[in-house]
Design a protein around this motif. Structure first.
Motif: not given
Length: 213
Positions: A17-28, A92-101, A8-12
């Motif tokens: 961008s906010l999702f990536l900020t939080i997951t980058d925090f998780a990375r660190h 809505e596809p999961r982030p792991c599919r819309s933002l594979p990196r 239906a739609f791409d949630g990314s």
């Protein structure tokens, strides 16, 4: 072989961008990855415990309080079912599919397990709403844990921020209205059941019952 139906739609595109900020925090904060992955699922047990505590305390209160306590799991189930319907509609596809990196350390679910809304957060928020009508203190405790649960769903990479926010906006009114309706219908039944063999689970032996808030 027919082509698959497009999602239906791409949630990314909403708050990727906010999702990536939080997951980058998780990375660190790799030291917290394991505990957060454990909590995001096991933490749901806290809401079950709080609901049981609500029932236990309602045994010393009036029939309406007990009906609200008994309605709490029903309200959570209704809210969860509503979320599942919305999830299938929105697809809505999961982030792991819309933002594979992106840094996602939770296992990527099957493609038909969609992202919006979050089932975990729906359960948490619905418990908050159900307990709010029954016991404000327990609801406040549930609210704190619900915020942490919602954050954990984004931290592990399972959902976008709008997924957990949408879950709360859906679950709070659905669970609240379900509890109120159940209390209205259930209070006369609880009153009768308290004089039946079911009384040990519906009323405490000690005196001191008082009205629900």
């Amino acid at each position: 072989m027919t082509d698959p139906v497009p999602l239906a739609f791409d949630g990314s595109r909403i708050d990727g961008s906010l999702f990536l900020t939080i997951t980058d925090f998780a990375r660190h904060t790799a030291w917290a990855n394991g505990p957060m992955e454990w909590w995001t699922n096991a933490g749901l047990g806290v809401f079950a415990v709080l609901a049981v505590l609500g029932w236990w305390r309602a045994r010393r209160r009036d029939a309406r309080a007990m009906s609200l306590a008994l309605a709490a799991p029903v309200s959570v189930a209704v809210a969860f079912a509503a979320a599942e319907v919305v999830k299938k509609i929105m697809a809505e596809p999961r982030p792991c599919r819309s933002l594979p990196r992106a840094f996602v350390f939770e296992k990527c679910p099957v493609p038909t397990d969609y992202a919006f809304p979050s089932g975990h957060t729906t359960t948490a928020a619905a418990t908050v709403a159900a307990l709010f009508l029954l016991d404000r203190r327990l609801s406040a405790v549930a609210g704190i844990f619900a915020v942490f649960e919602a954050f954990s769903r984004v931290y592990v990479g399972g959902h976008y921020p709008h997924d957990v926010l949408g879950s709360a906006l859906l679950a709070l009114p659905v669970a609240g209205l379900t509890s109120m309706a159940a209390a209205r219908l259930g209070t006369p039944l609880v009153t009768r059941w308290r004089a039946s063999p079911l009384s040990p689970i519906l009323v405490a032996k000690t005196p001191g019952a008082h009205a629900a808030p």
